[in-house]
Design a protein around this motif. Structure first.
Motif, PDB file in Angstrom:
ATOM      1  N   LEU A   7     -10.487   3.157   0.812  1.00 53.17           N
ATOM      2  CA  LEU A   7     -10.889   4.436   0.235  1.00 53.17           C
ATOM      3  C   LEU A   7     -12.238   4.837   0.813  1.00 53.17           C
ATOM      4  O   LEU A   7     -13.151   4.002   0.904  1.00 53.17           O
ATOM      5  CB  LEU A   7     -10.991   4.329  -1.286  1.00 53.17           C
ATOM      6  N   PRO A   8     -12.366   6.091   1.203  1.00 47.61           N
ATOM      7  CA  PRO A   8     -13.663   6.526   1.733  1.00 47.61           C
ATOM      8  C   PRO A   8     -14.735   6.464   0.644  1.00 47.61           C
ATOM      9  O   PRO A   8     -14.456   6.676  -0.528  1.00 47.61           O
ATOM     10  CB  PRO A   8     -13.407   7.966   2.178  1.00 47.61           C
ATOM     11  N   ASP A   9     -15.916   6.145   1.043  1.00 45.96           N
ATOM     12  CA  ASP A   9     -17.080   6.099   0.142  1.00 45.96           C
ATOM     13  C   ASP A   9     -16.992   5.038  -0.945  1.00 45.96           C
ATOM     14  O   ASP A   9     -17.723   5.090  -1.928  1.00 45.96           O
ATOM     15  CB  ASP A   9     -17.333   7.473  -0.508  1.00 45.96           C
ATOM     16  N   ARG A  10     -16.073   4.079  -0.801  1.00 46.10           N
ATOM     17  CA  ARG A  10     -16.024   2.975  -1.764  1.00 46.10           C
ATOM     18  C   ARG A  10     -16.408   1.706  -1.026  1.00 46.10           C
ATOM     19  O   ARG A  10     -15.751   1.295  -0.083  1.00 46.10           O
ATOM     20  CB  ARG A  10     -14.638   2.826  -2.377  1.00 46.10           C
ATOM     21  N   THR A  11     -17.497   1.090  -1.467  1.00 50.39           N
ATOM     22  CA  THR A  11     -17.970  -0.143  -0.839  1.00 50.39           C
ATOM     23  C   THR A  11     -18.027  -1.247  -1.876  1.00 50.39           C
ATOM     24  O   THR A  11     -17.982  -0.988  -3.082  1.00 50.39           O
ATOM     25  CB  THR A  11     -19.369   0.037  -0.232  1.00 50.39           C
ATOM     26  N   CYS A  61     -10.063  -6.573  -1.657  1.00 47.08           N
ATOM     27  CA  CYS A  61      -9.316  -6.487  -2.912  1.00 47.08           C
ATOM     28  C   CYS A  61      -8.719  -5.090  -3.029  1.00 47.08           C
ATOM     29  O   CYS A  61      -9.149  -4.147  -2.349  1.00 47.08           O
ATOM     30  CB  CYS A  61     -10.218  -6.825  -4.096  1.00 47.08           C
ATOM     31  N   VAL A  62      -7.751  -4.949  -3.892  1.00 44.66           N
ATOM     32  CA  VAL A  62      -7.038  -3.688  -4.049  1.00 44.66           C
ATOM     33  C   VAL A  62      -7.951  -2.587  -4.589  1.00 44.66           C
ATOM     34  O   VAL A  62      -7.717  -1.411  -4.327  1.00 44.66           O
ATOM     35  CB  VAL A  62      -5.779  -3.894  -4.922  1.00 44.66           C
ATOM     36  N   TRP A  63      -9.024  -2.942  -5.267  1.00 50.06           N
ATOM     37  CA  TRP A  63      -9.969  -1.925  -5.754  1.00 50.06           C
ATOM     38  C   TRP A  63     -10.531  -1.112  -4.586  1.00 50.06           C
ATOM     39  O   TRP A  63     -10.857   0.059  -4.743  1.00 50.06           O
ATOM     40  CB  TRP A  63     -11.098  -2.595  -6.551  1.00 50.06           C
TER      41      TRP A  63
END
Length: 186
Positions: A7-11, A61-63
């Protein structure tokens, strides 16, 4: 995890739970299950990020790949949503710490959504450091509470499943810590 875009912007931010709970046994990096990687700075991330092994570059991870709320981030929820099996219609919730999140509406609603979409669900927990985690598919077991519309029963079944897993005979993973990232073989 390969094949699914992040996902973009998810770190990961300060979450390092995969660096603690996911076992590694590579030529350049080996760490027992449940032991924080020696290259990891707790709460900050990888100290050798630029030269980390390929496995560390591709396992997420899936998150990181599915629209789940920020409450699902493993260091907040106590749950690592494992990617193995995802492309085959199975999700494993690796419960590394029992938190209030397991009794939240977000957890319940998400699990119901997955089961309603014919995704198989497994629960897994870590054992003592240096042992393999245990895992059990609980799809049909939890569906009985969902079908009955009984949220309290659902919460009890999740807790009972985790209690049952905790009584497992733990098997050693046999991994001996080895840290040689960036070293040139002699």
């Amino acid at each position: 995890m390969t094949g699914l875009p992040l996902l973009p912007d998810r770190t990961c931010g300060g979450c390092v739970e995969c660096c603690r709970y996911i076992p590694l046994d590579l030529p350049e990096l080996a760490k027992p299950t449940g032991e924080l990687c020696a290259y990891c700075i707790d709460g900050a991330g990888c100290g050798v990020h630029a030269i980390r092994p390929q496995t560390c570059r591709t396992w997420f991870c899936v998150w990181r790949v599915v629209e789940l709320s920020d409450d699902w981030r493993p260091d907040r929820s106590g749950v690592i949503v494992r990617p193995d099996g995802l492309q085959d219609g199975e999700i494993t919730l690796y419960v590394i710490e029992r938190t209030d999140f397991l009794e939240s509406d977000d957890f319940f609603d998400t699990v119901v959504h997955w089961l309603d979409n014919d995704i198989r669900l497994a629960l897994s927990i870590p054992g003592p450091v240096g042992t393999y985690p245990v895992r059990a598919v609980v799809t049909d077991y939890l569906k009985q509470a969902i079908t009955a519309g009984d949220r309290d029963l659902f919460d009890r079944l999740v807790a009972y499943s985790l209690d049952s897993l905790a009584n497992h005979a733990w098997q050693p993973d046999g991994v001996v810590a080895r840290y040689a990232v960036g070293e040139t073989p002699s």
